[in-house]
Design an enzyme around this catalytic site. Structure first.
Site, mmCIF file in Angstrom:
data_model
loop_
_atom_site.group_PDB
_atom_site.id
_atom_site.type_symbol
_atom_site.label_atom_id
_atom_site.label_comp_id
_atom_site.label_asym_id
_atom_site.label_seq_id
_atom_site.Cartn_x
_atom_site.Cartn_y
_atom_site.Cartn_z
ATOM 1 C CE1 TYR A 1 -1.890 -4.791 5.667
ATOM 2 C CE2 TYR A 1 -1.434 -4.331 3.352
ATOM 3 C CZ TYR A 1 -1.638 -3.888 4.649
ATOM 4 O OH TYR A 1 -1.571 -2.543 4.919
ATOM 5 C CE1 TYR B 1 -16.318 -0.872 -6.200
ATOM 6 C CE2 TYR B 1 -16.097 -2.634 -7.805
ATOM 7 C CZ TYR B 1 -16.765 -1.520 -7.336
ATOM 8 O OH TYR B 1 -17.881 -1.073 -7.993
ATOM 9 N NE ARG C 1 -5.370 2.153 2.190
ATOM 10 C CZ ARG C 1 -4.445 3.091 1.949
ATOM 11 N NH1 ARG C 1 -3.799 3.687 2.939
ATOM 12 N NH2 ARG C 1 -4.159 3.451 0.723
ATOM 13 C CE LYS D 1 1.328 -4.249 6.843
ATOM 14 N NZ LYS D 1 1.593 -3.419 5.640
ATOM 15 C CB ILE E 1 4.954 -5.137 7.458
ATOM 16 C CG1 ILE E 1 5.507 -6.566 7.412
ATOM 17 C CG2 ILE E 1 5.020 -4.485 6.080
ATOM 18 C CD1 ILE E 1 4.754 -7.516 6.495
ATOM 19 C CB THR F 1 -0.912 0.013 1.245
ATOM 20 O OG1 THR F 1 -1.643 -1.208 1.309
ATOM 21 C CG2 THR F 1 -1.868 1.180 1.205
#
Length: 294
Positions: A135, A109, A140, A164, A206, A46
């Site tokens: 992740y 999405y 997000r 993560k 991370i 990202t």
């Protein structure tokens, strides 16, 4: 064996004024990160603006990073996508180019059911042999990996080795560690929650903060891992104003602004991201001065 322990940097992608990738500058900041003790490079996450890269740019940035790092520390390639087929192709290319591992974000999405996530990740990871870190960042993506889903994947797909965790839900993280029963490597995905996740059995972070303070984040993690809990806790608390400033606008707007303030010349952001607002510039500048990096 873990892909890495300690602080992995979610590295920015430097851009030229024409918004092409600045590979000379990327090489420079890779060298700086390695010299300052960063334990792994995470490229095309990202923070690296991967969402606005073409597939060709994405693969080239990964290949370039692997080549320049040259096995000195692990390189983890962000190859996740909301399209399973695209994620497979990016992952296979990264493996061919020599990546040490993959970082696979949840589909954004179009999202997925939990069964859909199992199918998505199973297909990707069965297409490669290198280890993968999943992740989880629902803020997000709008899509969250439930602890039970993660436990199922870890127990049934050999090369899914880590997560993560950036959900911010400490209870869910504890449930992950309970259900996975020692079979997963936990990395914090939030710079303000590194020590809390280490306390639940995590082995690193991370990090966005590592872009501007790599030695600090490395030391904070290893103080904890080496038994200096109090020292690590103090570093975590001392870093909170800086962490808050780095997320005063959507990542990576503030961290790129911070690096440019430090003279690192990482350039502009690709639309739809915009340059940091003046009020936030002042807030960021104050936090950097107080933290001793400006």
């Amino acid at each position: 064996m873990a892909i890495f322990k300690g602080a992995g940097v979610a590295i920015v992608t430097p851009m030229k004024e024409d918004l092409t990738i600045n590979y000379d500058k990327l090489h420079e900041i890779l060298e700086e990160q390695i010299a300052e003790g960063t334990d792994a490079i995470i490229i095309c996450g990202t923070t690296g603006e991967s969402a606005t890269m073409t597939e060709a740019e994405h693969s080239e940035a990964i290949r370039f990073t692997i080549e320049r790092v040259n096995h000195r520390i692990p390189v983890i390639a962000g190859t996740g996508s909301n399209c399973t087929r695209t994620a497979i192709e990016l992952s296979k290319k990264a493996e061919k180019d020599g990546a040490d591992g993959l970082l696979l974000v949840t589909p954004y999405y179009n999202k997925a059911t939990q069964n859909g996530l199992i199918a998505h990740y199973t297909q990707i990871c069965n297409a490669v042999k290198i280890p993968a870190i999943l992740y989880n960042v629902p803020s997000r993506t709008g899509c969250s990996i439930q602890p039970q889903t993660l436990a199922h994947l870890v127990k049934n797909v050999d090369n899914i080795v880590g997560v993560k965790e950036a959900s911010g839900n400490i209870g869910a993280v504890a449930q992950i560690m309970h259900l996975c029963d020692g079979h997963i490597d936990l990395y914090s995905g939030n710079d303000d929650q590194v020590v809390p996740l280490l306390s639940l059995g995590g082995i690193g972070v991370i990090s966005v903060l590592s872009n501007v303070a790599p030695r600090y984040v490395h030391d904070m993690v290893f103080k904890y891992l080496n038994g200096d809990i109090e020292g690590s806790r103090k570093m975590q608390l001392d870093a909170l104003p800086m962490c808050d400033a780095l997320f005063c606008e959507v990542n990576p707007i503030p961290v790129k602004a911070a690096m440019n303030m430090m003279g690192k010349e990482v350039g502009p952001l690709r639309a739809p991201l915009t340059e940091i607002e003046p009020a936030h510039t002042k807030l960021l500048e104050k936090a950097m001065k107080d933290f001793g990096i400006l």
